[in-house]
Write a protein that holds these residues in place. Structure first.
Motif, PDB file in Angstrom:
ATOM      1  N   VAL A 172       7.433   0.981   9.072  1.00  0.00           N
ATOM      2  CA  VAL A 172       6.525  -0.145   9.291  1.00  0.00           C
ATOM      3  C   VAL A 172       7.301  -1.381   9.724  1.00  0.00           C
ATOM      4  N   LYS A 188       9.347   5.185   4.728  1.00  0.00           N
ATOM      5  CA  LYS A 188       8.044   4.843   5.309  1.00  0.00           C
ATOM      6  C   LYS A 188       7.913   3.325   5.468  1.00  0.00           C
ATOM      7  N   VAL A 189       8.392   2.595   4.478  1.00  0.00           N
ATOM      8  CA  VAL A 189       8.392   1.135   4.597  1.00  0.00           C
ATOM      9  C   VAL A 189       9.244   0.712   5.787  1.00  0.00           C
ATOM     10  N   ASP A 194       0.829  -1.206   0.000  1.00  0.00           N
ATOM     11  CA  ASP A 194       0.000   0.000   0.000  1.00  0.00           C
ATOM     12  C   ASP A 194       0.867   1.261   0.000  1.00  0.00           C
ATOM     13  N   ILE A 195       1.902   1.262   0.840  1.00  0.00           N
ATOM     14  CA  ILE A 195       2.801   2.413   0.906  1.00  0.00           C
ATOM     15  C   ILE A 195       3.464   2.647  -0.444  1.00  0.00           C
ATOM     16  N   ASP A 218       0.860   3.846  -3.185  1.00  0.00           N
ATOM     17  CA  ASP A 218       0.496   5.243  -2.952  1.00  0.00           C
ATOM     18  C   ASP A 218       1.669   6.163  -3.267  1.00  0.00           C
ATOM     19  N   GLY A 219       2.876   5.746  -2.903  1.00  0.00           N
ATOM     20  CA  GLY A 219       4.049   6.566  -3.177  1.00  0.00           C
ATOM     21  C   GLY A 219       4.298   6.757  -4.661  1.00  0.00           C
ATOM     22  N   VAL A 266       9.532   7.015   0.277  1.00  0.00           N
ATOM     23  CA  VAL A 266       8.688   5.816   0.289  1.00  0.00           C
ATOM     24  C   VAL A 266       9.389   4.678   1.014  1.00  0.00           C
TER      25      VAL A 266
END
Length: 224
Positions: free
Chosen positions: A205, A201-202, A146-147, A150-151, A198
């Motif tokens: 998580v 952000k991964v 999803d990340i 979206d990125g 991106v």
């Protein structure tokens, strides 16, 4: 003298070429995203452009199938370096693919649902082999993908259609101009380096996933 009968304009004389949809899609992949058009695919196959319409509805169908084929053929990263390295490599690989084909996916409506489902299944299987429970593996894979999706979508918005690194679309510039002095530098840095953002952000998580594994959270703890 102008002929008034015989082969229609756009069709070559002689026997009808025998093609398959698979051959057309393969030719589209060989042509490449930068040159993709019905005419370019037809030229690759040595037929008139009108011939392709006997087998496909148009460029949208060709583009969708070509992108799906590229994704389906792209192997998953190596899993021997551990689950986190595997997911980080998969995130980078998928982001690059999505960004490369973003024009076809967004402008021509390429439907990658079947390919995405197959890739998700293979990622989940790899995580399961690293000790994740099935439900946890699905949640982790879904969060990462999803990340990335979206990125890639946001990156194309920032750069604009056809834009490359360092380019900013008019909407992106207008958005930056609306920000105050405290926030703007951070957002501008993200726009200038979207891939790094991106992947960070991964990583955030995956930090949480590592914590869950370290604390023995059910479904997350295991080997690997």
């Amino acid at each position: 003298m102008t002929p008034t009968s015989g082969a229609r304009a756009g069709n070559r004389p002689g026997p009808k070429p025998r093609l398959t949809r698979e051959e057309i899609v393969e030719a589209a992949v060989e042509v490449g995203v930068d040159r993709l058009s019905v005419a370019a695919v037809a030229d690759r196959l040595g037929v008139a452009p009108g011939t392709l319409y006997r087998y496909v509805d148009g460029l949208e169908e060709i583009a969708a199938a070509a992108v799906a084929l590229v994704f389906a053929r792209t192997a998953l990263p190596d899993t021997t370096q551990g689950w986190r390295a595997f997911l980080e490599a998969e995130a980078a690989l998928t982001f690059d693919l999505l960004l490369r084909y973003s024009g076809l996916i967004q402008d021509l409506g390429a439907d990658l649902s079947a390919v995405a489902g197959d890739r998700m299944r293979r990622i989940v299987a790899a995580l399961h082999g690293a000790g994740f429970g099935t439900s946890a593996a699905v949640r982790v894979a879904d969060a990462v993908l999803d990340i990335v999706a979206d990125g890639a979508h946001q990156t194309r918005w920032v750069r604009g259609p056809g834009g490359g690194p360092g380019d900013l679309s008019d909407p992106a510039r207008a958005y930056l101009d609306s920000l105050d002095e405290q926030v703007r530098p951070g957002v501008e840095a993200i726009m200038n380096e979207p891939r790094e953002h991106v992947l960070d952000k991964v990583a955030l998580v995956l930090d949480g996933v590592e914590h869950r594994r370290a604390t023995g959270r059910p479904g997350y703890a295991g080997i690997g």
